[in-house]
Design a protein around this motif. Sequence first.
Motif, short mmCIF file in Angstrom:
data_model
loop_
_atom_site.label_atom_id
_atom_site.label_comp_id
_atom_site.label_asym_id
_atom_site.label_seq_id
_atom_site.Cartn_x
_atom_site.Cartn_y
_atom_site.Cartn_z
N GLU A 8 0.84 -1.19 0.00
CA GLU A 8 0.00 0.00 0.00
C GLU A 8 0.88 1.25 0.00
O GLU A 8 1.99 1.24 0.54
CB GLU A 8 -0.88 0.03 1.26
CG GLU A 8 -1.98 -0.98 1.28
CD GLU A 8 -3.19 -0.57 0.46
OE1 GLU A 8 -3.32 0.61 0.10
OE2 GLU A 8 -4.00 -1.45 0.17
N GLN A 38 -10.67 2.46 -6.40
CA GLN A 38 -10.39 2.00 -5.04
C GLN A 38 -9.15 1.11 -4.96
O GLN A 38 -9.05 0.22 -4.12
CB GLN A 38 -11.61 1.30 -4.44
CG GLN A 38 -12.79 2.21 -4.32
CD GLN A 38 -14.02 1.52 -3.79
OE1 GLN A 38 -14.09 0.30 -3.70
NE2 GLN A 38 -15.01 2.31 -3.45
N SER A 41 -6.09 3.97 -1.43
CA SER A 41 -6.94 4.58 -0.43
C SER A 41 -6.08 5.00 0.76
O SER A 41 -5.38 4.17 1.35
CB SER A 41 -8.01 3.58 0.04
OG SER A 41 -8.62 4.02 1.23
N ASP A 43 -7.23 5.95 3.60
CA ASP A 43 -7.84 5.35 4.80
C ASP A 43 -7.31 3.93 5.01
O ASP A 43 -6.94 3.55 6.12
CB ASP A 43 -9.36 5.32 4.69
CG ASP A 43 -9.97 6.72 4.77
OD1 ASP A 43 -9.32 7.63 5.31
OD2 ASP A 43 -11.09 6.89 4.27
N ARG A 44 -7.28 3.15 3.94
CA ARG A 44 -6.78 1.78 4.03
C ARG A 44 -5.29 1.78 4.37
O ARG A 44 -4.82 1.00 5.19
CB ARG A 44 -7.04 1.06 2.70
CG ARG A 44 -6.76 -0.40 2.73
CD ARG A 44 -7.19 -1.11 1.45
NE ARG A 44 -6.55 -0.56 0.27
CZ ARG A 44 -7.20 -0.14 -0.82
NH1 ARG A 44 -8.52 -0.21 -0.87
NH2 ARG A 44 -6.54 0.35 -1.85
N ARG A 47 -4.79 2.54 8.10
CA ARG A 47 -5.08 1.38 8.94
C ARG A 47 -3.95 0.36 8.90
O ARG A 47 -3.52 -0.17 9.93
CB ARG A 47 -6.39 0.73 8.51
CG ARG A 47 -7.64 1.53 8.87
CD ARG A 47 -8.91 0.72 8.66
NE ARG A 47 -9.05 0.16 7.32
CZ ARG A 47 -9.64 0.77 6.29
NH1 ARG A 47 -10.14 1.98 6.45
NH2 ARG A 47 -9.73 0.20 5.11
#
Length: 143
Positions: A8, A38, A41, A43-44, A47
């Motif tokens: 990521e 998507q 991200s 947000d991902r 996390r």
Amino acid sequence: MGLLAGREYGARELLQKLNARSDSESAEEVLVWLQSQQLQSDDRYARMLLQSKAGRGQGPLRIRQDMKHRGLSGDAIEAAFAEFGGDWFALALSAYEKKFRQPVTSDPRERARRQRFLAYRGYTGDQIAHALEQGHQECTNHP
């Protein structure tokens, strides 16, 4: 796509890598497309970063600082922390016990050294105090 296949990335970090491979206008277009599909991200990514760093014994203060440094928004950071199910006090104690196997002595310099270790890791004052107290109790209760 090749970059995201490995791990990521945050939007800012990915944009820097894309800019190195092409001009900035097309890099921004690619980033917008990846986000719309998507495939990227923040947000991902936040996390994942939180889980990874907490698992390596880092505390919430240091993790937040690293997330901000990586260009994550305050909303993404807060959402990741809100979803995090870990107990920071237990994680501080675990980091403490992993580093220090001997009980804390009455030596104030040694106690300060242990506090600095946990502070550098990014734990709050309350979490540090808890780890020092619990670590000391557990070490003295076990022969």
